[in-house]
Design a protein around this motif. Structure first.
Motif, PDB file in Angstrom:
ATOM      1  N   ALA A   1       1.700 -12.211  -8.687  1.00 39.93           N
ATOM      2  CA  ALA A   1       1.136 -13.049  -7.624  1.00 39.93           C
ATOM      3  C   ALA A   1      -0.027 -12.307  -6.995  1.00 39.93           C
ATOM      4  CB  ALA A   1       2.202 -13.357  -6.576  1.00 39.93           C
ATOM      5  N   LEU A   2      -0.870 -13.051  -6.313  1.00 32.64           N
ATOM      6  CA  LEU A   2      -1.977 -12.423  -5.604  1.00 32.64           C
ATOM      7  C   LEU A   2      -1.459 -11.950  -4.252  1.00 32.64           C
ATOM      8  CD1 LEU A   2      -5.046 -11.822  -5.788  1.00 32.64           C
ATOM      9  CD2 LEU A   2      -5.425 -13.947  -4.519  1.00 32.64           C
ATOM     10  N   PRO A   3      -1.468 -10.636  -3.999  1.00 36.93           N
ATOM     11  CA  PRO A   3      -0.870 -10.123  -2.760  1.00 36.93           C
ATOM     12  C   PRO A   3      -1.733 -10.409  -1.543  1.00 36.93           C
ATOM     13  CG  PRO A   3      -1.943  -8.352  -3.961  1.00 36.93           C
ATOM     14  CD  PRO A   3      -2.032  -9.582  -4.830  1.00 36.93           C
ATOM     15  N   GLY A   4      -1.167 -10.082  -0.381  1.00 36.05           N
ATOM     16  CA  GLY A   4      -1.922 -10.204   0.850  1.00 36.05           C
ATOM     17  C   GLY A   4      -3.006  -9.157   0.921  1.00 36.05           C
ATOM     18  N   VAL A   5      -3.807  -9.246   1.965  1.00 36.11           N
ATOM     19  CA  VAL A   5      -4.974  -8.372   2.081  1.00 36.11           C
ATOM     20  C   VAL A   5      -4.577  -6.901   2.100  1.00 36.11           C
ATOM     21  CG1 VAL A   5      -6.932  -7.720   3.531  1.00 36.11           C
ATOM     22  CG2 VAL A   5      -6.323 -10.126   3.268  1.00 36.11           C
ATOM     23  N   LEU A   6      -3.542  -6.548   2.854  1.00 39.47           N
ATOM     24  CA  LEU A   6      -3.131  -5.149   2.964  1.00 39.47           C
ATOM     25  C   LEU A   6      -2.683  -4.596   1.626  1.00 39.47           C
ATOM     26  CD1 LEU A   6      -1.211  -5.161   6.384  1.00 39.47           C
ATOM     27  CD2 LEU A   6      -3.519  -4.324   5.906  1.00 39.47           C
ATOM     28  N   GLU A   7      -1.857  -5.367   0.922  1.00 44.35           N
ATOM     29  CA  GLU A   7      -1.384  -4.935  -0.387  1.00 44.35           C
ATOM     30  C   GLU A   7      -2.535  -4.871  -1.395  1.00 44.35           C
ATOM     31  OE1 GLU A   7       2.347  -4.446  -1.523  1.00 44.35           O
ATOM     32  OE2 GLU A   7       1.748  -3.644   0.434  1.00 44.35           O
ATOM     33  N   LEU A   8      -3.447  -5.813  -1.238  1.00 44.42           N
ATOM     34  CA  LEU A   8      -4.598  -5.845  -2.157  1.00 44.42           C
ATOM     35  C   LEU A   8      -5.455  -4.598  -1.975  1.00 44.42           C
ATOM     36  CD1 LEU A   8      -5.764  -7.789  -4.307  1.00 44.42           C
ATOM     37  CD2 LEU A   8      -7.237  -8.731  -2.520  1.00 44.42           C
ATOM     38  N   ASN A   9      -5.587  -4.143  -0.728  1.00 43.52           N
ATOM     39  CA  ASN A   9      -6.364  -2.937  -0.459  1.00 43.52           C
ATOM     40  C   ASN A   9      -5.728  -1.717  -1.117  1.00 43.52           C
ATOM     41  OD1 ASN A   9      -8.332  -4.230   1.020  1.00 43.52           O
ATOM     42  ND2 ASN A   9      -7.256  -3.959   2.986  1.00 43.52           N
ATOM     43  N   LYS A  10      -4.400  -1.696  -1.185  1.00 44.59           N
ATOM     44  CA  LYS A  10      -3.716  -0.580  -1.829  1.00 44.59           C
ATOM     45  C   LYS A  10      -4.020  -0.535  -3.324  1.00 44.59           C
ATOM     46  CE  LYS A  10       0.183  -0.672   1.431  1.00 44.59           C
ATOM     47  NZ  LYS A  10       1.636  -0.915   1.568  1.00 44.59           N
ATOM     48  N   LEU A  11      -4.196  -1.736  -3.909  1.00 46.15           N
ATOM     49  CA  LEU A  11      -4.499  -1.776  -5.345  1.00 46.15           C
ATOM     50  C   LEU A  11      -5.841  -1.116  -5.648  1.00 46.15           C
ATOM     51  CD1 LEU A  11      -3.504  -5.394  -6.525  1.00 46.15           C
ATOM     52  CD2 LEU A  11      -2.295  -3.260  -6.967  1.00 46.15           C
ATOM     53  N   THR A  12      -6.781  -1.254  -4.725  1.00 53.06           N
ATOM     54  CA  THR A  12      -8.125  -0.747  -5.002  1.00 53.06           C
ATOM     55  C   THR A  12      -8.140   0.764  -5.215  1.00 53.06           C
ATOM     56  OG1 THR A  12      -8.587  -0.535  -2.623  1.00 53.06           O
ATOM     57  CG2 THR A  12      -9.200  -2.608  -3.686  1.00 53.06           C
ATOM     58  N   ASN A  13      -7.161   1.473  -4.624  1.00 53.87           N
ATOM     59  CA  ASN A  13      -7.092   2.918  -4.816  1.00 53.87           C
ATOM     60  C   ASN A  13      -6.766   3.280  -6.264  1.00 53.87           C
ATOM     61  OD1 ASN A  13      -7.566   3.367  -2.055  1.00 53.87           O
ATOM     62  ND2 ASN A  13      -5.377   3.129  -1.582  1.00 53.87           N
ATOM     63  N   TYR A  14      -6.150   2.319  -6.972  1.00 56.70           N
ATOM     64  CA  TYR A  14      -5.743   2.575  -8.357  1.00 56.70           C
ATOM     65  C   TYR A  14      -6.786   2.076  -9.366  1.00 56.70           C
ATOM     66  CZ  TYR A  14      -1.042   3.949  -6.881  1.00 56.70           C
ATOM     67  OH  TYR A  14       0.035   4.596  -6.318  1.00 56.70           O
ATOM     68  N   ILE A  15      -7.800   1.460  -8.835  1.00 53.94           N
ATOM     69  CA  ILE A  15      -8.840   0.916  -9.719  1.00 53.94           C
ATOM     70  C   ILE A  15     -10.088   1.766  -9.544  1.00 53.94           C
ATOM     71  CG2 ILE A  15     -10.179  -1.127 -10.359  1.00 53.94           C
ATOM     72  CD1 ILE A  15      -8.053  -2.823  -8.978  1.00 53.94           C
ATOM     73  N   GLN A  16     -10.185   2.816 -10.330  1.00 55.92           N
ATOM     74  CA  GLN A  16     -11.299   3.754 -10.232  1.00 55.92           C
ATOM     75  C   GLN A  16     -11.953   3.923 -11.608  1.00 55.92           C
ATOM     76  OE1 GLN A  16     -12.119   4.807  -7.265  1.00 55.92           O
ATOM     77  NE2 GLN A  16     -10.258   4.034  -6.234  1.00 55.92           N
ATOM     78  N   GLY A  17     -13.140   4.496 -11.619  1.00 58.30           N
ATOM     79  CA  GLY A  17     -13.821   4.775 -12.879  1.00 58.30           C
ATOM     80  C   GLY A  17     -14.280   3.513 -13.571  1.00 58.30           C
ATOM     81  N   LYS A  18     -14.483   3.630 -14.863  1.00 58.97           N
ATOM     82  CA  LYS A  18     -15.000   2.509 -15.647  1.00 58.97           C
ATOM     83  C   LYS A  18     -14.035   2.074 -16.746  1.00 58.97           C
ATOM     84  CE  LYS A  18     -19.861   3.659 -14.893  1.00 58.97           C
ATOM     85  NZ  LYS A  18     -21.183   3.929 -15.531  1.00 58.97           N
TER      86      LYS A  18
END
Length: 773
Positions: free
Chosen positions: A518-535
């Protein structure tokens, strides 16, 4: 002028023959380099808003019609032997040259959360092909826990699965595509034969490949049939092998020129330009009929070959020139459509018609000059006893039953007008194929199990860098809301988008349980961005749906072949939903894709039908001014050409023959060809009035018997010639053949019955004697 032309042709015959010979060799060399077009046919002009949006999409995200799918349905999908071979098939296809990517049960990925490196790791669900049933069952269970693949590569409810094959863009629009599709079919066929099962194939590369093969094969078929049919008819008319072969050879030289012209213009063979060679044979042969008939008629009168040849050119040269000009106009008006497909067809066909006319005017008199005088038995066909009786009845009707003729025509117009109200403008991607054709039935398989395979794209432009993720990912939640609305339409498949990728990542972030897809809420979504690094990894997956500065994203659907009418209804429903979710002030949302462009092309063609037909009428009317500077005659002489078109449109309405690219061509083309008969008759009528000093009544009778036989011959050739297209496996081409044949047969009748009646009525109104003598 025509006396001088006749003299120059005969006097400098060797020069003309040499010129034709050299130019034919040159054109044959150019024709030998012609190629098939492997690009998707563009009907919409480049400045059309729908086409512009599609081209903008392609610039950002590449081709959308690059996916071929292989479908398989079996309740025992995961039976170990079958599943192993299915995986091997997928791997074998992926290793083939020209394949960009393959997605199937054999190479789906899971995502693992790596806290030590603060990233997501991708790994295949199947690291090696399972060896036991237990391993296959474990894989089945794991795939069931990955909702992203449900509806994408597997339908658990119907036990259907896909191999999704993405072609490289370079091979997609080249001859290599045909080979790739053939190789994939051969690989797949081994699997199908081993397990005695049916595999299904579809997707734009596959549909285009099958259609191209059919077009190529049918071009050869139509050429053969055109030559055979015209040979047969010419032999039946002339009873002379020499004249029959002469006519065919002259027209075939015209065909060589037409293909050479195609290459000189840097055009390729498409679904339309492939029709030009057989069309030229059918349209060019009547030139030979008129010229030979006139030559033989004059030979009987003068018993002097050279005099007969001069009279043939002098008397028939102008009328055949004007007749070919009207035919060329019928093709040439497609230039004004601004559609590349139609422009190429119209230009080459128009030029080729006039070139073939010139070849006939040069080669026939020169060859006849060297041939011996025909024997008496070869001239018997001019007596035309069977036709003479028919023409006598027509002569009686136009002199004594004009009111009845007009009443019949009015009734025909009324009946036709009612039928025209029933015409539908509906186009389908595969509607030209028979319902039992494998392409059609396979497409229905994918529509039933996966809601279709035709590309439908939604491009969302935020207008600012990183706009997709800015403002607390407002755009993402709007995309989610949009996808929820789209799910209400059964015509569309499950989407592939940055939202679906985010849901997949969140499922992994929460430990892999399917309930977290599911598409999480804003707070949870922000946590995902820490795991999306590099190329690499998750970043690469997300970026596949974005442009470079993350201001634009795509939402990709597959859709059913719903037809152009339904697509308009869908757009009327979808566009308001789009505008209510994405404020037009902040977002630019384009609804586009291969299938939408194709289906919307039908409306464009219909709009241009009226325009091109009107232009053809005006231009042909100008040509008519060469013969008569009388507005009433010019206007009324168009009726014998327009009534057959109305009748054809009425028949299309009564028999549910839709307006589509191939059937829309009927009207401009047949109007041009039907006008030939009008030109032939009016030319003779003018000559009888002004040069021979006959009364209108006498001129009509003389014109009927002077041109009637050749017009009947021509109508028979055209009827039988266009009928060959009914052998096409494409429904639209077959319908075009039948409809054009009927139209031209009716046009012969209106030109021989209605036109003389109208001319007599005009003469009577002018106070001239119209009583038969």
């Amino acid at each position: 002028m025509w006396n001088k032309i006749a003299t120059y042709i005969i006097r400098y015959r060797l020069m003309w023959v040499a010129l034709v010979l050299v130019s034919t060799v040159f054109m044959a060399f150019e024709a030998s380099k012609i190629e098939l077009s492997y690009n998707f046919a563009r009907i919409l002009p480049s400045n059309d808003p729908v086409e512009k949006e599609y081209q903008d999409f392609r610039k950002l995200f590449g081709e959308d019609g690059s996916v071929m799918v292989i479908g398989w349905q079996d309740p025992n999908l995961f039976e170990i032997n079958k599943f192993r071979d299915w995986c091997k098939l997928s791997q074998e296809i992926k290793q083939s040259p020209g394949i960009k990517n393959v997605l199937s049960l054999a190479n789906v990925n899971r995502i693992l959360r790596n806290d030590s490196l603060t990233q997501f790791d991708f790994e295949p669900v199947i690291k090696q092909i399972p060896a036991t049933q237990a391993e296959a069952d474990s894989i089945k269970k794991e795939i069931a826990n990955l909702p992203i693949y449900e509806g994408l590569v597997i339908n658990s409810k119907t036990n259907a699965t896909l191999i999704v094959v993405t072609f490289n863009d370079k091979e997609l629009n080249s001859k290599r595509r045909l080979t790739i599709v053939e190789d994939i079919e051969k690989m797949s066929q081994k699997f199908a034969e081993k397990y005695n099962t049916d595999l299904h194939y579809s997707g734009m590369p596959y549909i285009r490949t099958v259609n191209m093969k059919k077009i190529s094969g049918e071009m050869e078929l139509f050429m053969g049939l055109a030559v055979f049919v015209t040979l047969l008819i010419l032999w039946a008319f002339f009873k002379s092998l020499r004249l029959t072969l002469l006519s065919i050879v002259v027209v075939l030289i015209g065909v060589v020129f037409s293909v050479g012209i195609l290459h000189l213009f840097d055009y390729k063979i498409t679904a339309l330009t492939g029709l030009i060679p057989p069309l030229l044979i059918v349209i060019g042969v009547p030139n030979c009929v008129f010229l030979i008939n006139k030559y033989q008629s004059e030979l009987i009168l003068h018993n002097n070959k050279d005099e007969a040849l001069r009279e043939m050119i002098r008397q028939i040269g102008l009328s055949t020139f004007l007749a070919n000009m009207t035919t060329a106009i019928g093709f040439g008006v497609f230039y004004f459509t601004n559609s590349i497909l139609l422009v190429e067809f119209g230009i080459v066909a128009a030029i080729s018609v006039m070139v073939t006319y010139v070849l006939c005017l040069l080669l026939l008199p020169i060859t006849l000059h060297y041939m011996s005088v025909p024997k008496a038995r070869h001239l018997k066909h001019l007596e035309g006893r069977w036709a003479t009786g028919f023409l006598r009845k027509i002569d009686y009707l136009v002199h004594n039953r004009r009111r009845e003729i007009y009443m019949v025509m009015v009734l025909m117009i009324i009946v036709s007008a009612f039928g025209m109200t029933k015409i539908k403008t509906i186009g389908y991607v595969v509607d030209d194929l028979p319902k039992k054709d494998i392409v059609y039935t396979d497409l229905r398989f994918f529509e039933k199990n996966f809601n279709g395979v035709l590309p439908f794209e939604v491009m969302i432009n935020t207008g600012k860098p990183n706009g997709i993720f800015a403002d607390q990912a407002e755009a993402l939640y709007k995309i989610k809301a949009f996808q929820t609305e789209m799910a209400k339409f059964p015509e569309f498949s499950k989407p592939i988008s940055v939202v679906e990728a985010s849901k997949f990542l969140y499922q992994s972030y929460r430990g892999g349980d399917a309930k977290y897809y599911a598409l999480p809420g804003v707070l949870e979504l922000n946590k995902l961005t820490n795991y999306i690094q590099g190329k690499q990894g998750a970043t690469a997956q997300i970026n596949a749906f974005l442009n470079e500065d993350k201001s634009v994203t795509r939402v990709s659907f597959q859709m059913a072949d719903v037809g152009s009418e339904r697509i308009k209804d869908l757009m009327k429903q979808i566009r308001p939903k789009v505008d209510s979710i994405f404020s037009p002030e902040k977002y630019k949302v384009s609804l586009t894709g291969h299938s939408l462009v194709f289906l919307k092309s039908n409306d464009y063609l219909l709009g241009n039908l009226y325009e091109s037909l009107l232009i053809a009428i005006l231009l042909i009317a100008v040509v008519g001014m060469v013969l008569f500077r009388s507005i009433p005659i010019i206007l009324l002489s168009k009726l014998p050409c327009l009534i057959p078109l109305a009748l054809t449109a009425g028949i299309m309405g009564y028999f549910d023959i839709y307006f589509k690219p191939t059937t829309i061509l009927i009207f401009s083309i047949t109007f041009g060809i039907a006008s030939d008969g009008t030109v032939y008759f009016l030319t003779r009528y003018r000559e009888e009035l002004h040069k021979n000093g006959l009364t209108p009544s006498q001129a009509i009778t003389a014109s009927l018997f002077g041109t009637g036989l050749s017009m009947i011959y021509t109508a028979i050739i055209l009827f039988c010639g266009f009928s060959i297209f009914s052998a096409s496996s494409f429904g639209g081409t077959a319908a075009m053949g039948v409809m054009v044949s009927i139209t031209l047969l009716v046009a012969m009748c209106t030109n021989l019955i209605l036109l003389p009646a109208l001319l007599l009525s005009i003469a009577k109104r002018q106070g001239k004697n119209v009583k038969p003598t």
